[in-house]
Write a protein that holds these residues in place. Structure first.
Motif, short mmCIF file in Angstrom:
data_model
loop_
_atom_site.label_atom_id
_atom_site.label_comp_id
_atom_site.label_asym_id
_atom_site.label_seq_id
_atom_site.Cartn_x
_atom_site.Cartn_y
_atom_site.Cartn_z
N LEU A 142 0.85 -1.19 0.00
CA LEU A 142 0.00 0.00 0.00
C LEU A 142 0.89 1.24 0.00
N GLU A 143 0.92 1.93 -1.13
CA GLU A 143 1.77 3.10 -1.31
C GLU A 143 0.87 4.34 -1.35
N ARG A 144 1.12 5.27 -0.45
CA ARG A 144 0.20 6.39 -0.30
C ARG A 144 0.00 7.17 -1.59
N HIS A 145 1.08 7.54 -2.25
CA HIS A 145 0.94 8.38 -3.45
C HIS A 145 0.21 7.64 -4.55
N ALA A 146 0.44 6.32 -4.66
CA ALA A 146 -0.21 5.54 -5.71
C ALA A 146 -1.69 5.36 -5.42
N ILE A 147 -2.03 5.15 -4.15
CA ILE A 147 -3.44 5.01 -3.80
C ILE A 147 -4.17 6.35 -3.96
N ARG A 148 -3.48 7.43 -3.62
CA ARG A 148 -4.09 8.74 -3.83
C ARG A 148 -4.35 8.97 -5.32
N ASP A 149 -3.39 8.60 -6.17
CA ASP A 149 -3.57 8.75 -7.62
C ASP A 149 -4.70 7.86 -8.12
N LEU A 150 -4.82 6.64 -7.58
CA LEU A 150 -5.91 5.73 -7.93
C LEU A 150 -7.25 6.40 -7.63
N LEU A 151 -7.39 6.96 -6.42
CA LEU A 151 -8.64 7.60 -6.03
C LEU A 151 -8.92 8.85 -6.87
N ALA A 152 -7.88 9.56 -7.22
CA ALA A 152 -8.07 10.76 -8.05
C ALA A 152 -8.58 10.39 -9.43
N ARG A 153 -8.02 9.31 -10.02
CA ARG A 153 -8.51 8.87 -11.33
C ARG A 153 -9.96 8.41 -11.24
N ALA A 154 -10.27 7.65 -10.18
CA ALA A 154 -11.65 7.19 -10.00
C ALA A 154 -12.58 8.37 -9.75
N TYR A 155 -12.11 9.37 -9.04
CA TYR A 155 -12.92 10.56 -8.78
C TYR A 155 -13.29 11.24 -10.11
N ARG A 156 -12.31 11.33 -11.02
CA ARG A 156 -12.55 12.01 -12.30
C ARG A 156 -13.22 11.10 -13.33
N GLY A 157 -13.09 9.78 -13.14
CA GLY A 157 -13.63 8.85 -14.13
C GLY A 157 -12.67 8.57 -15.26
N ASP A 158 -11.35 8.75 -15.03
CA ASP A 158 -10.34 8.47 -16.06
C ASP A 158 -10.18 6.97 -16.28
N GLU A 159 -9.48 6.61 -17.35
CA GLU A 159 -9.15 5.19 -17.58
C GLU A 159 -8.18 4.71 -16.50
N PRO A 160 -8.25 3.42 -16.15
CA PRO A 160 -7.37 2.89 -15.10
C PRO A 160 -5.93 2.77 -15.58
N LYS A 161 -4.99 2.93 -14.64
CA LYS A 161 -3.56 2.75 -14.91
C LYS A 161 -2.92 2.00 -13.75
N PRO A 162 -1.90 1.18 -14.02
CA PRO A 162 -1.20 0.46 -12.93
C PRO A 162 -0.55 1.44 -11.96
#
Length: 361
Positions: A341-361
């Motif tokens: 669990l990496e904070r910056h990566a999880i924050r980026d995951l939530l930001a993409r989901a918040y905006r509705g962007d395509e998923p990225k690893p």
């Protein structure tokens, strides 16, 4: 090709949960027989407003073993609602529960059973899958907590495909993707095993082939049957192995912001699978093979589009400042996940989901 399950066949634990399942069309007619088989003599019926007429019909069929009806189930199983229902249990001398509805109604039934150990008969009308699990999530003061207990596992689940025919395609879609999330996360669970992995792959395939068909023709009985079958299998997966980051994030967001349960699962699922993909190559390969796609996470994102599911958490009530708050809460208590669990990566995951962007690893 190397399957994820194959690497685990040398050592694993599998526990079969003892719920009786009745599956088909017209199986609603089994309620009275099942209630008497379980020794119920004073039944509490739980339902939501959409199923009030069906519930009224069941009440009449039960005759003198009908006790009372409670219509107040809510998302995320608020403790105060459970307390209201418990008061009715006591005043009506209830000794058994019959629940008709989706995950909210099932959750209330399980919350009552946790406090009373009363037997339960569940008739699902969505694809939530929680009816097949010994898991209960309850919300109190904006915090959702989850626990496992054999007390909350229903004694009987009656799947009647006809009860799902009027589920609007948009709701059927996100409810089905919620079930897909149970199965996908079971594939890379810490305690995954060959039996559950096989059921999970079958579940994902059945749901993803049926949900777009339901979107196009809501009364397609074959598609509805496939979806309910897939949801049943997903529920077994959810109840049999532990979950990881996806369910942690969904519970965090649901509890904090009172987001709709199924829509949250649908929006987050592609992003969490993409996040975990570098750590689960065998699972990704198995999903790719089963679904006939190169990128399973992107495929889930596109299925969401095909069924009309909202891709952006912003559109279902999450505030933008919730990204940071949810990230902090999701990391507050350590739990297992295949990728650290990496904070910056999880924050980026939530930001993409918040905006509705395509998923990225």
């Amino acid at each position: 090709m190397t399957h994820n399950a194959v690497s685990r066949t040398t050592e694993f634990v599998y526990e079969s949960l003892p719920t009786r399942v009745i599956f088909g069309s017209g199986t609603l007619n089994n309620v009275e027989q099942e209630a008497k088989r379980l020794g119920m003599s004073r039944i509490l019926l739980l339902c939501g407003q959409p199923h009030e007429s069906v519930t009224s019909s069941i009440a009449k069929s039960l005759g003198d073993i009908y006790g009372a009806t409670f219509l107040g189930a809510r998302m995320h199983t608020p403790v105060n609602v459970t307390e209201e229902a418990m008061a009715l249990v006591k005043t009506s001398q209830i000794d058994g529960i019959v629940s008709i509805g989706g995950g909210s109604t099932t959750g209330l039934s399980k919350a009552i059973a946790l406090r009373t150990d009363l037997p339960q008969i569940i008739l699902p009308t969505t694809y939530a899958g929680s009816e097949m699990t010994p898991i209960l999530g309850e919300t109190d003061n904006g915090i959702k907590t989850t626990q496992r207990s054999p007390k909350v596992l229903p004694e009987t689940v009656i799947y009647d495909v006809e009860l799902t025919l009027d589920l609007p395609p948009a709701i059927a879609g996100v409810s089905g993707m919620n079930a897909v999330a149970h199965a996908v996360e079971a594939l890379y669970s810490r305690d995954a095993n060959p039996v559950i992995s096989a059921l999970a792959i079958e579940s994902v395939a059945a749901l993803l082939r049926s949900l777009p068909r339901i979107r196009n023709e809501m009364h397609d009985l074959g598609a509805r049957s496939d979806a309910l079958y897939g949801a049943w299998l997903a529920g077994i997966c959810l109840g049999s192995v532990g979950m990881a980051l996806h369910h942690k994030l969904c519970h965090t967001l649901g509890g904090m912001f009172d987001l709709p349960h199924a829509e949250t699962h649908a929006a987050l699922l592609p992003h969490v699978l993409a996040y975990n993909s570098p750590a689960i190559p065998e699972v990704m390969q198995r999903l790719s093979h089963s679904l006939g796609v190169d990128d399973p996470a992107l495929h889930l994102y596109r299925v969401n589009q095909a069924i009309g599911a909202t891709p952006a958490l912003a559109d279902i009530g999450m505030p933008e400042d919730g990204i940071e708050r949810a990230t902090d809460l999701a990391l507050a208590n350590p739990y297992w996940n295949p990728r650290p669990l990496e904070r910056h990566a999880i924050r980026d995951l939530l930001a993409r989901a918040y905006r509705g962007d395509e998923p990225k690893p």
